[in-house]
Design a protein around this motif. Structure first.
Motif, PDB file in Angstrom:
ATOM      1  N   GLY A  96       9.176  -5.559  -0.402  1.00 59.84           N
ATOM      2  CA  GLY A  96      10.066  -5.775   0.733  1.00 59.84           C
ATOM      3  C   GLY A  96      11.119  -4.697   0.837  1.00 59.84           C
ATOM      4  O   GLY A  96      11.427  -4.209   1.935  1.00 59.84           O
ATOM      5  N   LEU A  97      11.660  -4.305  -0.326  1.00 57.43           N
ATOM      6  CA  LEU A  97      12.668  -3.244  -0.339  1.00 57.43           C
ATOM      7  C   LEU A  97      12.075  -1.924   0.134  1.00 57.43           C
ATOM      8  O   LEU A  97      12.683  -1.210   0.946  1.00 57.43           O
ATOM      9  N   GLN A 125       9.558  -1.446   2.096  1.00 57.92           N
ATOM     10  CA  GLN A 125       9.288  -1.515   3.526  1.00 57.92           C
ATOM     11  C   GLN A 125      10.569  -1.321   4.339  1.00 57.92           C
ATOM     12  O   GLN A 125      10.567  -0.633   5.363  1.00 57.92           O
ATOM     13  N   GLN A 126      11.664  -1.917   3.873  1.00 59.76           N
ATOM     14  CA  GLN A 126      12.950  -1.732   4.558  1.00 59.76           C
ATOM     15  C   GLN A 126      13.381  -0.275   4.525  1.00 59.76           C
ATOM     16  O   GLN A 126      13.842   0.281   5.529  1.00 59.76           O
ATOM     17  N   MET A 127      13.220   0.349   3.348  1.00 57.92           N
ATOM     18  CA  MET A 127      13.623   1.750   3.214  1.00 57.92           C
ATOM     19  C   MET A 127      12.710   2.652   4.029  1.00 57.92           C
ATOM     20  O   MET A 127      13.151   3.662   4.588  1.00 57.92           O
ATOM     21  N   ALA A 161      11.388   1.939   6.795  1.00 56.85           N
ATOM     22  CA  ALA A 161      11.669   1.783   8.225  1.00 56.85           C
ATOM     23  C   ALA A 161      12.844   2.639   8.679  1.00 56.85           C
ATOM     24  O   ALA A 161      13.011   2.893   9.874  1.00 56.85           O
ATOM     25  N   ALA A 162      13.649   3.091   7.731  1.00 59.39           N
ATOM     26  CA  ALA A 162      14.812   3.927   8.062  1.00 59.39           C
ATOM     27  C   ALA A 162      14.500   5.380   7.699  1.00 59.39           C
ATOM     28  O   ALA A 162      13.987   5.651   6.623  1.00 59.39           O
TER      29      ALA A 162
END
Length: 324
Positions: A21-22, A24-26, A28-29
């Protein structure tokens, strides 16, 4: 989940769900690769990656203590546990490719270790490359260890219970200080804790190919960090820069070695664990097959991850056993 392993380590089918999850968040930015930044820019970027806690984890006390060295000053940060001295003590050397990382960036990690292991932690702000190339950061860390021994009475340090630890480039420095201490005979440690350490100036392992990019630390980043750290190719052959190239690993302190499945450095950590074992050094090799490089810093919301807390607990268990 971690497990005790022998020589062979690998990655799980995918990273731990919280880590996934982490990532994927990173992903996305938009993020610049570390190797594309100047050292100053890289330091600012790394500091911004890890959030500050709303409230630092409480311990008895924290003291900033600068020590003088030729040509500069080394800041130390001393973490005092809720206990009575003299204190078993862990010297901690932060990661960051020898070029980034700081006492502030590792404050949550050192607080967590102080509390979980019930020991004093001395965090070392060694000077960074490329302004200070090999062997200056190593000698800074050695000087800090000397300070711990020499300040034992004033700081209530139990000199019969001193360990050294580090992650990534800090793991490299911890292994090298341990080798250097054996060579010089000034002092010794009761345990060395090497957390996904950098151990060889080589990029031809399976883990470098499998994890070349996509998991925070990349192969290109490591080539960049090595180029900043070393003065020349001769330095790369020194066992104090590449501990895996040491000819003799006998008579070293017991080791805790942590590796992660999705880490370019995975295989060199496993190789060092095997070489130490072959040299009759007691080794606890802890492998997180679903872990990534940088795990021990993922302790602050929204990055307070279960495997990071498990890692703190497992390292602390080894330290408590060592200090008993």
């Amino acid at each position: 989940m971690s497990e005790q392993l022998g020589k062979q380590v690998s990655a799980a089918e995918e990273p731990h769900p919280e880590i996934n999850g982490l990532l994927q968040q990173m992903g996305a930015a938009p993020m610049p690769p570390l190797w594309s930044l100047s050292p100053k820019g890289g330091r600012a970027f790394v500091e911004g990656m890890f959030p500050d806690p709303e409230e630092p984890e409480p311990i008895a006390d924290v003291m900033d203590v600068p020590i003088d060295v030729d040509g500069g000053e080394i800041p130390l940060r001393v973490y005092i546990p809720e206990a009575e001295g003299p204190f078993p003590t862990l010297i901690y050397l932060h990661g960051g490719g020898w070029a980034t990382g700081s006492l502030d960036g590792y404050d949550p990690t050192c607080r967590a270790l102080t509390k979980a292991a019930n020991c004093m932690v001395v965090s070392v702000g060694y000077r960074l490359s490329p302004e200070h190339k090999f062997p200056t950061p190593l000698e800074d860390c050695y000087t800090a260890a000397e300070w711990v021994i020499e300040s034992a009475e004033a700081m209530q340090i139990d000199t019969d219970n001193i360990a050294i630890a580090g992650d990534s480039a800090g793991g490299n420095l911890a292994a090298a200080v341990t080798l250097l201490a054996r060579e010089r005979g000034d002092f010794s440690f009761d345990r060395q804790v090497l957390i996904y350490p950098v151990l060889d100036h080589s990029f031809d392992t399976e883990s470098y190919e499998e994890n070349a990019e996509g998991y925070l630390l990349t192969k290109a980043d490591m080539k960049y960090f090595w180029d900043l750290y070393l003065r020349d190719e001769i330095d790369s052959k020194s066992p104090y820069a590449s501990p895996l190239q040491a000819n003799n690993l006998e008579a070293l302190p017991p080791a805790t070695i942590v590796t992660c499945g999705f880490d370019p450095l995975r295989d060199e950590g496993a190789a060092y664990a095997a070489e130490l074992t072959n040299a009759d050094v007691d080794v606890n090799h802890i492998h997180y097959d679903d872990g990534i490089h940088g795990l021990i810093q993922l302790l602050v919301e929204p990055m307070d991850l279960t495997p990071a807390r498990e890692l703190i607990a497992e390292i602390s268990d080894d330290l408590i056993t060592t200090f008993d």
